[in-house]
Design a protein around this motif. Structure first.
Motif, PDB file in Angstrom:
ATOM      1  N   ILE A  52       9.346  -1.576   1.343  1.00  0.00           N
ATOM      2  CA  ILE A  52      10.042  -0.956   2.477  1.00  0.00           C
ATOM      3  C   ILE A  52      11.114   0.012   1.985  1.00  0.00           C
ATOM      4  CG2 ILE A  52      11.710  -1.498   4.312  1.00  0.00           C
ATOM      5  CD1 ILE A  52       8.719  -1.699   5.054  1.00  0.00           C
ATOM      6  N   LEU A  55       9.313   3.177   1.041  1.00  0.00           N
ATOM      7  CA  LEU A  55       8.893   3.971   2.206  1.00  0.00           C
ATOM      8  C   LEU A  55      10.083   4.677   2.845  1.00  0.00           C
ATOM      9  CD1 LEU A  55       6.401   1.947   4.417  1.00  0.00           C
ATOM     10  CD2 LEU A  55       5.936   3.928   3.005  1.00  0.00           C
ATOM     11  N   GLN A 222      -2.171   5.861   8.021  1.00  0.00           N
ATOM     12  CA  GLN A 222      -0.897   5.522   8.655  1.00  0.00           C
ATOM     13  C   GLN A 222       0.287   6.053   7.846  1.00  0.00           C
ATOM     14  OE1 GLN A 222      -3.476   3.587   8.445  1.00  0.00           O
ATOM     15  NE2 GLN A 222      -3.848   2.840  10.525  1.00  0.00           N
ATOM     16  N   TYR A 223       0.159   5.974   6.505  1.00  0.00           N
ATOM     17  CA  TYR A 223       1.285   6.436   5.676  1.00  0.00           C
ATOM     18  C   TYR A 223       1.293   7.960   5.577  1.00  0.00           C
ATOM     19  CZ  TYR A 223       1.723   1.518   4.663  1.00  0.00           C
ATOM     20  OH  TYR A 223       1.889   0.170   4.806  1.00  0.00           O
ATOM     21  N   SER A 226       3.256   8.641   8.764  1.00  0.00           N
ATOM     22  CA  SER A 226       4.689   8.302   8.770  1.00  0.00           C
ATOM     23  C   SER A 226       5.457   9.108   7.728  1.00  0.00           C
ATOM     24  CB  SER A 226       4.896   6.802   8.586  1.00  0.00           C
ATOM     25  OG  SER A 226       4.555   6.405   7.288  1.00  0.00           O
TER      26      SER A 226
ATOM     27  N   ASN B 240      16.418  -2.379   6.536  1.00  0.00           N
ATOM     28  CA  ASN B 240      15.541  -2.648   5.394  1.00  0.00           C
ATOM     29  C   ASN B 240      15.213  -4.125   5.254  1.00  0.00           C
ATOM     30  OD1 ASN B 240      14.612  -0.665   3.833  1.00  0.00           O
ATOM     31  ND2 ASN B 240      16.397  -0.515   2.500  1.00  0.00           N
ATOM     32  N   ILE B 243      13.095  -5.382   8.314  1.00  0.00           N
ATOM     33  CA  ILE B 243      11.675  -5.023   8.278  1.00  0.00           C
ATOM     34  C   ILE B 243      10.958  -5.793   7.166  1.00  0.00           C
ATOM     35  CG2 ILE B 243      10.043  -3.133   7.885  1.00  0.00           C
ATOM     36  CD1 ILE B 243      11.241  -2.541  10.439  1.00  0.00           C
ATOM     37  N   SER B 244      11.605  -5.951   6.005  1.00  0.00           N
ATOM     38  CA  SER B 244      10.925  -6.694   4.920  1.00  0.00           C
ATOM     39  C   SER B 244      10.657  -8.132   5.329  1.00  0.00           C
ATOM     40  CB  SER B 244      11.738  -6.724   3.622  1.00  0.00           C
ATOM     41  OG  SER B 244      12.595  -5.656   3.507  1.00  0.00           O
ATOM     42  N   ILE B 247       7.813  -8.188   7.820  1.00  0.00           N
ATOM     43  CA  ILE B 247       6.509  -8.011   7.179  1.00  0.00           C
ATOM     44  C   ILE B 247       5.973  -9.353   6.684  1.00  0.00           C
ATOM     45  CG2 ILE B 247       5.453  -7.123   5.067  1.00  0.00           C
ATOM     46  CD1 ILE B 247       6.673  -4.498   5.559  1.00  0.00           C
ATOM     47  N   LYS B 278       7.682   3.684  13.122  1.00  0.00           N
ATOM     48  CA  LYS B 278       8.273   4.890  12.552  1.00  0.00           C
ATOM     49  C   LYS B 278       8.226   4.842  11.016  1.00  0.00           C
ATOM     50  CE  LYS B 278      12.108   6.159  15.143  1.00  0.00           C
ATOM     51  NZ  LYS B 278      13.559   6.258  15.176  1.00  0.00           N
ATOM     52  N   LEU B 279       8.472   3.662  10.491  1.00  0.00           N
ATOM     53  CA  LEU B 279       8.561   3.534   9.043  1.00  0.00           C
ATOM     54  C   LEU B 279       7.193   3.365   8.390  1.00  0.00           C
ATOM     55  CD1 LEU B 279      10.782   3.545   7.002  1.00  0.00           C
ATOM     56  CD2 LEU B 279      10.938   1.076   7.181  1.00  0.00           C
ATOM     57  N   THR B 280       6.336   2.562   9.008  1.00  0.00           N
ATOM     58  CA  THR B 280       5.086   2.195   8.324  1.00  0.00           C
ATOM     59  C   THR B 280       3.861   2.907   8.894  1.00  0.00           C
ATOM     60  OG1 THR B 280       4.602   0.380   9.822  1.00  0.00           O
ATOM     61  CG2 THR B 280       5.991  -0.126   7.935  1.00  0.00           C
ATOM     62  N   GLY B 281       3.997   3.508  10.071  1.00  0.00           N
ATOM     63  CA  GLY B 281       2.836   4.136  10.687  1.00  0.00           C
ATOM     64  C   GLY B 281       1.959   3.142  11.443  1.00  0.00           C
ATOM     65  N   TYR B 282       2.228   1.862  11.293  1.00  0.00           N
ATOM     66  CA  TYR B 282       1.461   0.828  11.992  1.00  0.00           C
ATOM     67  C   TYR B 282       2.304   0.213  13.108  1.00  0.00           C
ATOM     68  CZ  TYR B 282      -1.691   0.568   7.939  1.00  0.00           C
ATOM     69  OH  TYR B 282      -2.574   0.842   6.936  1.00  0.00           O
ATOM     70  N   GLU B 286      -1.149  -4.133  14.738  1.00  0.00           N
ATOM     71  CA  GLU B 286      -2.140  -3.513  13.836  1.00  0.00           C
ATOM     72  C   GLU B 286      -1.913  -3.982  12.405  1.00  0.00           C
ATOM     73  OE1 GLU B 286      -2.431   0.908  15.976  1.00  0.00           O
ATOM     74  OE2 GLU B 286      -1.415   0.671  14.067  1.00  0.00           O
ATOM     75  N   PHE B 287      -0.627  -4.002  12.029  1.00  0.00           N
ATOM     76  CA  PHE B 287      -0.278  -4.381  10.667  1.00  0.00           C
ATOM     77  C   PHE B 287      -0.697  -5.817  10.389  1.00  0.00           C
ATOM     78  CE2 PHE B 287       2.468  -5.909   7.308  1.00  0.00           C
ATOM     79  CZ  PHE B 287       2.448  -4.861   6.404  1.00  0.00           C
TER      80      PHE B 287
END
Lengths: 508, 296
Positions: A52, A55, A222-223, A226, B240, B243-244, B247, B278-282, B286-287
């Motif tokens: 994270i 990213l 996806q990446y 983003s 940070n 989100i970690s 996940i 916004k950060l991961t695109g998922y 979905e993730f």
């Protein structure tokens, strides 16, 4: 304008940098993550937090420094710290944290192996000194001490392998990082059966070992979205931080060695031959096929000096370590070379090369009634650098070199760099202060070579601009050599006492 | 020094419903049972003026010398090591708190002008440092002395003054606690401690002010320090971690997405989903889907 991005997954932070195709630095950024010590010997990091952080950093960096200037990213090259291990389950999900290089839990496994014939054989085959740092011993530890985790593990990865898999879906490890696991045969570039057997592994439990120029599958959609990167952005698996720092310091061939001065440090050379050290004291990591970065690591560089500064420095402002260090260095520069006979053994965190003694401890020796506080400051730095010289001397038994290139945070201090020149009695060059750090520079050279901007890494290394030479002072050298003789003897003579005090400290 | 003693029913305390007891006592004799160990539902603070005192606070034995201060949180046990008050001079105050719990939630009451977030920070500092003994607290001695004088003289404005002095005592204790318990030199170590605290209470809506208070820095200095050390602003660093942790939970199939959002400190699953995407695109679901099926 086209640009190359380098990403370093370091011990405590992600560093991102951007270069134009001529090697000019366009910008850089850093984001850190913690190392957890749930027990005294343990050093772990959270792979998800690293991912994270990467990213987050990369996204901000691209949006703030790259896209507004209309730079186009053509290539991204990775580098990372060595020796990390992360177990994942059959779904690719991490089981617990990643164990990083400084973790010492496998010291018994390492000690047993080092003393055995298999250990000697494995050192010859893998080029990695038998030590608790190496994944070979860490995985053996898991097999012996954490059966549940070991049974659940589908694969064992390096942190970089995990990050690249998250981004692309492919499990790969470059030869450099792979050659620091203690599991890769550096002569055949295959996972070594004897090592796998020792750790209880099958080949399928490790990632595919690939050259540093290898480009994994493209970034997941996806990446791409983003991060705002085009589909055809090339990712390069890259190398380890140690190999990159050597390459980026412009060291190539038999004439030169590099000194890296970060929290920990190393002295390294590059060559076509593996250095077979009978004491098993030197590492040989693969940079590319047939090309090895050889040398020795020390545990106590910046970390030992920062320990001193934190304990004994004058903090005029709360938490202002840099200001405190500047004051200490100006004090130290007023003391003659050799600190008037005060010697510091810097082994606060045990030592790796060349004495490989986890029980070694720090000590000031030769104290007399005339020594002042400032002598301690200078002696501390001299002691830290004697340990580097000690590695250099071991290296020179196998390969001589005429000059050195210094890099890392502490290479920026002229007092330190001059001391290195005086101890080695060889000129030392450093890079411009404003320039990129050597690891990023090495990663740029890998990308640029892959793109065909250089014919080879050798040619690329020669393009590194080194400035500001430090020339040795013969008189200082003589003084240092007299002290070093005592330093060297103390480091081995105290073996029994180190063991006794380490034993005592473990139970206090 | 003369003996000075105010208890709940003294008329001097009528203007101060929150002050249960205020005392300055010179003790010349040893009497068994004079300071038995008890737990109370109010806050107690003791300042040693003279002598040596052996006290047990929350089952920990401490020795106090002149200039030292002890405080006892509501619910904690306090008393003499041998259940008696040693010879010497000591000042103390017992104070009722409007609200206090072991998580550090603190409200002093209407009499105090400290803001809610200041109270919250002080409360957190009091519980988190797990330390009841503060040394070199001469400033606290001066506060006790001023409070005593205000009580004696009762000049105009004394009620407001006393309340201010009591507030000041709280601020002093909180500041001294952070300074005594965090090195003022080693930022990495201090930050590590903070990061651990944040992880332990990730669902809490941390403010920069609260985090800075735990470290013992002002807001601006704290933000600058964190930015230069981690590369992130304090709130972004917190995102940070959130989100970690999210996940990790998403990769386990047994926790509901809404619960994950709240557990890791997002105020709604909507807020979580937006930040995550916004950060991961998922999106989080979905993730999760992608990561709970076997690879290869």
């Amino acid at each position: 304008m086209d640009c190359i991005i380098t990403i370093e997954i370091g011990t405590g932070s992600i560093r991102v940098a951007a270069f134009d195709l001529t090697g000019e630095l366009l910008g850089s950024s850093k984001g850190s993550y913690p190392t957890f010590h749930s027990r005294p010997d343990y050093s772990e990091q959270d792979p998800e937090q690293i991912f994270i952080t990467l990213l987050y950093m990369l996204k901000n960096f691209l949006n703030e420094k790259i896209y507004p200037k209309n730079h186009k990213v053509v290539s991204i090259c990775f580098s990372s710290a060595m020796h990390s291990v992360l177990a994942i389950n059959k779904n690719g999900v991490p089981i617990g944290n990643a164990i990083v290089w400084s973790d010492n839990r496998a010291k018994k496994e390492a000690g047993d192996l080092r003393a055995s014939d298999i250990g000697k054989q494995l050192y010859q085959m893998t080029g990695t000194p038998i030590h608790a740092m190496s994944p070979l011993n860490k995985i053996t530890w898991m097999k012996n001490n954490n059966r549940e985790l070991f049974e659940a593990a589908h694969k064992f990865l390096s942190i970089k392998t995990y990050i690249i898999e998250q981004l692309t879906g492919e499990y790969v490890v470059d030869y450099s990082v792979a050659s620091a696991t203690g599991l890769l045969n550096i002569h055949t570039l295959q996972w070594e059966d004897l090592a796998l057997e020792r750790a209880g592994l099958k080949k399928s439990m490790l990632a595919d070992a690939v050259p540093v120029f290898y480009a994994p599958k493209k970034l997941k959609r996806q990446y791409q979205t983003s991060l705002g990167l085009p589909e055809n952005t090339k990712l390069l698996v890259g190398s380890s931080d140690g190999c990159m720092a050597t390459l980026g310091a412009g060291v190539w061939g038999d004439e030169k060695a590099t000194v890296t001065l970060e929290e920990s440090g190393a002295v390294r050379v590059v060559g076509k031959k593996v250095l077979q050290d009978e004491q098993q004291g030197l590492f040989n990591y693969v940079l590319t096929e047939g090309c090895y970065v050889s040398g020795g690591p020390t545990n106590n560089a910046g970390s030992a000096f920062e320990w001193f500064a934190t304990q004994f420095g004058d903090f005029k402002k709360v938490f202002d370590l840099e200001d405190c260090i500047d004051d200490l260095l100006s004090e130290a520069s007023r003391v003659p070379a050799g600190s008037e006979g005060l010697i510091f053994l810097p082994y606060l965190q045990g030592e790796r090369a060349p004495i490989w003694n986890a029980n070694a401890r720090g000590s000031y020796f030769g104290l007399n009634i005339k020594h002042e506080q400032r002598h301690f400051i200078r002696a501390t730095i001299e002691g830290i650098l004697f340990a580097f010289y000690n590695i250099g001397k071991t290296l020179e038994r196998h390969r001589s070199f005429k000059s050195l290139s210094a890099n890392g945070t502490y290479a920026a201090y002229p007092l330190w760099t001059q001391m290195i020149a005086d101890m080695f009695n060889k000129p030392v060059s450093v890079k411009l202060n404003s320039g990129p750090d050597s690891v990023a520079c090495g990663a740029f050279l890998v990308s640029a070579t892959e793109m065909g901007l250089f014919d080879s890494l050798e040619q690329a290394a020669q393009k590194v601009k080194l400035l500001e030479n430090f020339h040795p002072n013969g008189q200082h050298h003589e003084t240092y050599m007299k002290l070093f003789a005592i330093f060297e003897r103390l480091s081995t003579k105290l073996f029994d006492e180190f063991e006794a005090i380490a034993e005592l400290q473990q139970h206090s | 020094m003369n003996q000075y003693f105010l208890k709940k029913d003294c008329k001097e305390l009528h203007a101060f419903p929150h002050i249960i007891e205020f005392a300055v006592k010179k003790n010349n004799t040893i009497q068994f049972g004079s300071l038995a160990k008890t737990a109370q539902d109010f806050f107690r603070v003791y300042y040693v003026i003279d002598g040596r005192f052996d006290w047990v606070i929350d089952q920990q034995h401490h020795i106090f010398y002149p200039g030292d201060l002890a405080f006892v949180l509501p619910g904690q046990q306090f008393g003499g090591e041998r259940d008696l008050l040693d010879i010497g001079t000591v000042a103390w105050m017992h104070l009722g708190l409007q609200e206090f719990d072991s998580s550090g939630k603190l409200a002093l009451g209407k009499w105090s002008r400290l803001t809610d977030s200041e109270c919250r920070s002080i409360g957190q500092i009091l519980v988190m440092n797990n330390c009841a003994a503060l040394s070199k607290m001469k400033d606290a001695g001066a506060l006790f002395q001023s409070i005593q004088q205000e009580f004696c003289n009762q000049e105009i404005g004394y009620a407001s003054r006393i309340n201010q002095l009591v507030e000041e005592l709280f601020i002093l204790i909180a500041r001294q606690l952070t300074q005594q318990n965090t090195s003022r030199r080693d930022f990495p170590q201090t930050f590590m401690k903070l990061e651990q605290t944040l992880r332990e209470k990730l669902s809490h809506q941390w403010t920069v002010e609260e985090m800075a208070a735990l470290v013992g820095l002002g807001n601006t200095a704290f933000s600058e320090k964190v930015k230069s050390y981690t590369g992130f602003s304090p709130l972004n660093y917190l995102i940070n971690i959130r989100i970690s942790e999210a996940i990790k939970l998403l990769k386990r199939p047994d926790v509901h997405v809404t619960d994950i959002a709240l557990d890791v400190g997002f105020y709604s699953s909507q807020h979580f989903a937006t930040t995550f995407k916004k950060l991961t695109g998922y999106t989080p679901s979905e993730f999760r889907k992608k990561n709970t099926t076997p690879t290869e």
